[in-house]
Design a protein around this motif. Structure first.
Motif, PDB file in Angstrom:
ATOM      1  N   MET A   1       0.842  -1.178   0.000  1.00 52.12           N
ATOM      2  CA  MET A   1       0.000   0.000   0.000  1.00 52.12           C
ATOM      3  C   MET A   1       0.886   1.239   0.000  1.00 52.12           C
ATOM      4  N   GLU A   2       0.683   2.112  -0.961  1.00 51.17           N
ATOM      5  CA  GLU A   2       1.478   3.328  -1.073  1.00 51.17           C
ATOM      6  C   GLU A   2       0.811   4.472  -0.316  1.00 51.17           C
ATOM      7  N   VAL A   3       1.557   5.046   0.629  1.00 52.48           N
ATOM      8  CA  VAL A   3       1.091   6.198   1.395  1.00 52.48           C
ATOM      9  C   VAL A   3       1.911   7.400   0.964  1.00 52.48           C
ATOM     10  N   THR A   4       1.234   8.465   0.553  1.00 57.10           N
ATOM     11  CA  THR A   4       1.913   9.686   0.141  1.00 57.10           C
ATOM     12  C   THR A   4       1.324  10.865   0.917  1.00 57.10           C
ATOM     13  N   PHE A   5       2.018  11.974   0.827  1.00 53.43           N
ATOM     14  CA  PHE A   5       1.614  13.167   1.563  1.00 53.43           C
ATOM     15  C   PHE A   5       1.628  14.359   0.624  1.00 53.43           C
ATOM     16  N   GLU A   6       0.551  15.133   0.635  1.00 53.64           N
ATOM     17  CA  GLU A   6       0.450  16.343  -0.179  1.00 53.64           C
ATOM     18  C   GLU A   6       0.223  17.528   0.742  1.00 53.64           C
ATOM     19  N   LYS A   7       0.881  18.625   0.439  1.00 49.43           N
ATOM     20  CA  LYS A   7       0.636  19.833   1.232  1.00 49.43           C
ATOM     21  C   LYS A   7      -0.853  20.140   1.218  1.00 49.43           C
ATOM     22  N   ALA A   8      -1.417  20.383   2.375  1.00 46.39           N
ATOM     23  CA  ALA A   8      -2.830  20.752   2.468  1.00 46.39           C
ATOM     24  C   ALA A   8      -2.990  22.243   2.171  1.00 46.39           C
ATOM     25  N   THR A   9      -4.061  22.580   1.498  1.00 49.96           N
ATOM     26  CA  THR A   9      -4.388  23.972   1.198  1.00 49.96           C
ATOM     27  C   THR A   9      -5.823  24.242   1.628  1.00 49.96           C
ATOM     28  N   LEU A  10      -6.220  25.478   1.533  1.00 50.04           N
ATOM     29  CA  LEU A  10      -7.596  25.827   1.878  1.00 50.04           C
ATOM     30  C   LEU A  10      -8.600  25.085   1.005  1.00 50.04           C
ATOM     31  N   PHE A  55      -0.579  18.522   5.941  1.00 48.02           N
ATOM     32  CA  PHE A  55      -0.584  17.626   4.790  1.00 48.02           C
ATOM     33  C   PHE A  55      -1.841  16.776   4.756  1.00 48.02           C
ATOM     34  N   LEU A  56      -2.247  16.425   3.552  1.00 47.29           N
ATOM     35  CA  LEU A  56      -3.227  15.365   3.373  1.00 47.29           C
ATOM     36  C   LEU A  56      -2.467  14.046   3.353  1.00 47.29           C
ATOM     37  N   VAL A  57      -3.030  13.034   3.958  1.00 43.95           N
ATOM     38  CA  VAL A  57      -2.477  11.684   3.914  1.00 43.95           C
ATOM     39  C   VAL A  57      -3.246  10.963   2.811  1.00 43.95           C
ATOM     40  N   LYS A  58      -2.516  10.471   1.815  1.00 44.68           N
ATOM     41  CA  LYS A  58      -3.154   9.825   0.664  1.00 44.68           C
ATOM     42  C   LYS A  58      -2.745   8.354   0.615  1.00 44.68           C
ATOM     43  N   VAL A  59      -3.707   7.512   0.322  1.00 48.78           N
ATOM     44  CA  VAL A  59      -3.462   6.090   0.098  1.00 48.78           C
ATOM     45  C   VAL A  59      -4.029   5.762  -1.274  1.00 48.78           C
ATOM     46  N   GLU A  60      -3.119   5.443  -2.182  1.00 50.24           N
ATOM     47  CA  GLU A  60      -3.515   5.150  -3.561  1.00 50.24           C
ATOM     48  C   GLU A  60      -4.436   6.247  -4.110  1.00 50.24           C
ATOM     49  N   ASP A  61      -4.018   7.487  -3.927  1.00 54.52           N
ATOM     50  CA  ASP A  61      -4.691   8.693  -4.403  1.00 54.52           C
ATOM     51  C   ASP A  61      -6.025   8.993  -3.730  1.00 54.52           C
ATOM     52  N   LYS A  62      -6.366   8.284  -2.665  1.00 56.88           N
ATOM     53  CA  LYS A  62      -7.571   8.584  -1.895  1.00 56.88           C
ATOM     54  C   LYS A  62      -7.154   9.290  -0.616  1.00 56.88           C
ATOM     55  N   THR A  63      -7.921  10.287  -0.204  1.00 52.80           N
ATOM     56  CA  THR A  63      -7.613  10.975   1.043  1.00 52.80           C
ATOM     57  C   THR A  63      -7.942  10.055   2.211  1.00 52.80           C
ATOM     58  N   TYR A  66      -5.397  13.508   7.478  1.00 56.06           N
ATOM     59  CA  TYR A  66      -4.538  14.694   7.420  1.00 56.06           C
ATOM     60  C   TYR A  66      -3.653  14.712   8.650  1.00 56.06           C
ATOM     61  N   CYS A  67      -2.576  15.474   8.541  1.00 54.44           N
ATOM     62  CA  CYS A  67      -1.637  15.598   9.648  1.00 54.44           C
ATOM     63  C   CYS A  67      -0.991  16.974   9.582  1.00 54.44           C
ATOM     64  N   TYR A  68      -0.462  17.402  10.701  1.00 50.22           N
ATOM     65  CA  TYR A  68       0.243  18.684  10.698  1.00 50.22           C
ATOM     66  C   TYR A  68       1.128  18.829  11.919  1.00 50.22           C
ATOM     67  N   LEU A  69       2.068  19.740  11.794  1.00 52.93           N
ATOM     68  CA  LEU A  69       2.873  20.196  12.917  1.00 52.93           C
ATOM     69  C   LEU A  69       2.325  21.545  13.345  1.00 52.93           C
ATOM     70  N   SER A  70       2.377  21.817  14.631  1.00 49.13           N
ATOM     71  CA  SER A  70       1.937  23.128  15.109  1.00 49.13           C
ATOM     72  C   SER A  70       2.840  23.575  16.246  1.00 49.13           C
ATOM     73  N   PHE A 104       6.763  10.336   8.892  1.00 50.09           N
ATOM     74  CA  PHE A 104       6.861  11.437   7.920  1.00 50.09           C
ATOM     75  C   PHE A 104       6.952  12.783   8.646  1.00 50.09           C
ATOM     76  N   LEU A 105       6.094  12.997   9.639  1.00 51.81           N
ATOM     77  CA  LEU A 105       6.131  14.262  10.388  1.00 51.81           C
ATOM     78  C   LEU A 105       7.466  14.452  11.104  1.00 51.81           C
ATOM     79  N   GLU A 106       8.061  13.370  11.580  1.00 54.78           N
ATOM     80  CA  GLU A 106       9.384  13.469  12.207  1.00 54.78           C
ATOM     81  C   GLU A 106      10.412  13.986  11.208  1.00 54.78           C
TER      82      GLU A 106
END
Length: 164
Positions: A1-10, A55-63, A66-70, A104-106
């Protein structure tokens, strides 16, 4: 299973709000008790912060979530520390996606010169506690009965990992 991360936007607010609303209405994972507005959500998630990305957490192009640092605290001496937050859709939990997301967040944190990550978790959220422990975080705080939701008094625990 491929997990990817995309910058989240509004533009991702609707998808993120759908995930977060589930956790608000169905769980004690967050201390919001009623769904929040899009404006309030924009205040919670750092969409365009260079130091604290989301970031959005994507699995095979499906959302899948989400995750973030604050910012851990809004004082300069805390700049070496960030809070790590992860929310996954329920159907994506228990598949190793959370582990990949925290890892990934680390890596993102290290690139931002963040030396310590903290996970702040409801004391009854055994899955999140297990996830952060599996990722090498250690329990560093336990606040008793600091929240109340669904007529239940709730503890909050903090887990930290020193990255350097």
């Amino acid at each position: 299973m491929e997990v990817t991360f995309e910058k989240a936007t509004l533009n991702d607010l609707v998808a993120i709000k759908e995930i977060y609303d589930y956790y608000i209405t169905e769980t004690t994972a967050t201390f919001h008790t009623h769904p929040i507005s899009f404006e309030e959500l924009r205040e919670v998630i750092p969409f365009y912060d260079k130091r604290y990305p989301s970031f959005l957490v994507k699995v095979e192009d499906k959302t899948a979530g989400y995750c973030y640092l604050s910012s851990f605290k809004k004082r300069q001496a805390y700049d070496r520390t960030a809070e790590a937050t992860v929310y996954l859709k329920p159907e994506f939990c228990g598949q190793g996606i959370g582990f990949k997301t925290v890892t990934f967040l680390e890596e993102v944190a290290k690139k931002k010169n963040i030396k310590v990550l903290v996970g702040v978790i409801t004391g009854t959220n055994e899955n999140s506690i297990a996830l952060f422990a599996k990722c090498g975080f250690e329990k560093c705080a336990h606040y008793k009965q600091v929240g109340q939701k669904f007529d239940e008094l709730l503890d909050v625990v903090a887990y930290q990992k020193i990255l350097e």
